[in-house]
Design a protein around this motif. Sequence first.
Motif, mmCIF file in Angstrom:
data_model
loop_
_atom_site.group_PDB
_atom_site.id
_atom_site.type_symbol
_atom_site.label_atom_id
_atom_site.label_comp_id
_atom_site.label_asym_id
_atom_site.label_seq_id
_atom_site.Cartn_x
_atom_site.Cartn_y
_atom_site.Cartn_z
ATOM 1 N N PRO A 123 0.829 -1.207 0.000
ATOM 2 C CA PRO A 123 0.000 0.000 0.000
ATOM 3 C C PRO A 123 0.864 1.258 0.000
ATOM 4 N N ILE A 124 0.283 2.338 -0.462
ATOM 5 C CA ILE A 124 0.983 3.619 -0.447
ATOM 6 C C ILE A 124 1.351 3.964 1.000
ATOM 7 N N SER A 125 2.607 4.295 1.233
ATOM 8 C CA SER A 125 3.042 4.636 2.588
ATOM 9 C C SER A 125 2.491 5.990 3.028
ATOM 10 N N LEU A 126 2.597 6.960 2.155
ATOM 11 C CA LEU A 126 2.225 8.336 2.486
ATOM 12 C C LEU A 126 1.578 8.969 1.266
ATOM 13 N N LEU A 127 0.372 9.484 1.460
ATOM 14 C CA LEU A 127 -0.423 10.039 0.364
ATOM 15 C C LEU A 127 -0.733 11.496 0.640
ATOM 16 N N ASP A 153 -14.132 -1.833 -5.762
ATOM 17 C CA ASP A 153 -13.144 -2.525 -4.931
ATOM 18 C C ASP A 153 -12.139 -3.316 -5.758
ATOM 19 N N ASP A 154 -12.566 -3.797 -6.928
ATOM 20 C CA ASP A 154 -11.674 -4.600 -7.764
ATOM 21 C C ASP A 154 -11.010 -3.782 -8.874
ATOM 22 N N ALA A 155 -11.016 -2.466 -8.746
ATOM 23 C CA ALA A 155 -10.377 -1.622 -9.763
ATOM 24 C C ALA A 155 -8.877 -1.872 -9.778
ATOM 25 N N PRO A 156 -8.249 -1.780 -10.955
ATOM 26 C CA PRO A 156 -6.784 -1.877 -11.012
ATOM 27 C C PRO A 156 -6.148 -0.692 -10.295
ATOM 28 N N LEU A 157 -4.854 -0.761 -10.062
ATOM 29 C CA LEU A 157 -4.189 0.307 -9.319
ATOM 30 C C LEU A 157 -4.255 1.641 -10.045
ATOM 31 N N SER A 171 -4.588 7.851 -13.719
ATOM 32 C CA SER A 171 -4.784 8.179 -12.312
ATOM 33 C C SER A 171 -4.763 6.926 -11.465
ATOM 34 N N PHE A 172 -4.302 7.067 -10.226
ATOM 35 C CA PHE A 172 -4.548 6.005 -9.263
ATOM 36 C C PHE A 172 -6.055 5.859 -9.097
ATOM 37 N N SER A 173 -6.499 4.642 -8.903
ATOM 38 C CA SER A 173 -7.922 4.366 -8.715
ATOM 39 C C SER A 173 -8.351 4.698 -7.281
ATOM 40 N N GLY A 174 -9.670 4.695 -7.065
ATOM 41 C CA GLY A 174 -10.194 4.969 -5.734
ATOM 42 C C GLY A 174 -9.648 4.050 -4.661
ATOM 43 N N PRO A 175 -9.714 2.716 -4.841
ATOM 44 C CA PRO A 175 -9.220 1.829 -3.787
ATOM 45 C C PRO A 175 -7.714 1.917 -3.565
ATOM 46 N N GLU A 197 -17.032 19.344 3.329
ATOM 47 C CA GLU A 197 -18.056 19.033 4.320
ATOM 48 C C GLU A 197 -19.277 18.397 3.663
ATOM 49 N N ALA A 198 -19.652 18.897 2.477
ATOM 50 C CA ALA A 198 -20.788 18.316 1.759
ATOM 51 C C ALA A 198 -20.494 16.885 1.330
ATOM 52 N N ALA A 199 -19.250 16.613 0.981
ATOM 53 C CA ALA A 199 -18.874 15.282 0.494
ATOM 54 C C ALA A 199 -19.074 14.200 1.541
ATOM 55 N N GLN A 200 -19.063 14.569 2.807
ATOM 56 C CA GLN A 200 -19.193 13.573 3.860
ATOM 57 C C GLN A 200 -20.528 12.831 3.810
ATOM 58 N N SER A 201 -21.544 13.467 3.253
ATOM 59 C CA SER A 201 -22.866 12.832 3.185
ATOM 60 C C SER A 201 -23.190 12.305 1.787
ATOM 61 N N LEU A 202 -22.188 12.265 0.913
ATOM 62 C CA LEU A 202 -22.384 11.784 -0.444
ATOM 63 C C LEU A 202 -21.634 10.476 -0.659
ATOM 64 N N SER A 203 -21.914 9.812 -1.761
ATOM 65 C CA SER A 203 -21.210 8.577 -2.116
ATOM 66 C C SER A 203 -19.921 8.921 -2.856
ATOM 67 N N PRO A 204 -18.967 7.983 -2.939
ATOM 68 C CA PRO A 204 -17.747 8.242 -3.706
ATOM 69 C C PRO A 204 -18.001 8.483 -5.191
ATOM 70 N N ILE A 205 -19.118 8.006 -5.710
ATOM 71 C CA ILE A 205 -19.441 8.278 -7.112
ATOM 72 C C ILE A 205 -19.855 9.735 -7.276
ATOM 73 N N GLU A 206 -20.596 10.252 -6.301
ATOM 74 C CA GLU A 206 -21.004 11.657 -6.343
ATOM 75 C C GLU A 206 -19.855 12.581 -5.972
ATOM 76 N N ALA A 207 -19.025 12.143 -5.041
ATOM 77 C CA ALA A 207 -17.921 12.947 -4.520
ATOM 78 C C ALA A 207 -16.711 12.043 -4.330
ATOM 79 N N PRO A 208 -15.862 11.894 -5.348
ATOM 80 C CA PRO A 208 -14.746 10.945 -5.247
ATOM 81 C C PRO A 208 -13.852 11.127 -4.027
ATOM 82 N N ILE A 209 -13.732 12.340 -3.500
ATOM 83 C CA ILE A 209 -12.901 12.538 -2.315
ATOM 84 C C ILE A 209 -13.412 11.714 -1.135
ATOM 85 N N ARG A 210 -14.687 11.365 -1.169
ATOM 86 C CA ARG A 210 -15.286 10.584 -0.079
ATOM 87 C C ARG A 210 -14.572 9.242 0.099
#
Length: 222
Positions: A123-127, A153-157, A171-175, A197-210
């Motif tokens: 895994p990435i040590s530091l992001l 979850d099964d996305a490539p790196l 790009s690196f994938s979400g997982p 703050e808005a992203a906290q109540s959204l899905s990763p598809i709606e807000a990838p930072i989630r």
Amino acid sequence: MKIQEYPDRELLAMGLADQLASELKNCLLAHDFASFVVPGGTTPGPIFDSLCAASVEWDRVHVMLSDERWVPEDHDRSNAKLLKERLFVDRAADAKFIAFHRAGQTPQSAAPALSAELADEMPISLLLLGMGADMHTASLFPGADGLAAMMADDAPLVVPVSVAGQEPRISFSGPALAGAIAKHLVIYGDEKRRALEAAQSLSPIEAPIRAVMDGLTVHWAE
């Protein structure tokens, strides 16, 4: 997720650089190398200006970009060019850089081999990440074609990304990002803080930072 606030952007850049250097040193106490993923764009430049002089065993640090435009490394829009000018100077010039761009290939053709090559870095040590006001991070944009597969979850790196009107990207994938051992996000201004703050109540598809919020440290200044 926790938020560290700073009086201004200059103090954020210096404070975050110190924290990143400390975490790299701690990682190297327990591991042969540290995998360090960083963003492109204008935001991290001042952070790199401080971090590059840190007393770290940089020859044991493997640096990768969170995402990259598919252009040669000397192109003005290349994130690799930014790293060479702002991070890989002073002591950090000894770091190992794992570039994504492959001459003569496309993101689609290069992604499978890159994912295999990067497996040993996981895994990435530091992001370190940035975020747009639209809540994208790396090149994972809301509404992008194939985003669900990039976040699965099964996305490539690493994944190819198409952005209308711009160069192709990779790009690196979400997982891959979510699995990082230590995660940091730097944002500036009220607009991006509200978006986060808005992203906290959204899905990763709606807000990838989630996808990376669990265990995330946010560094914010006006």
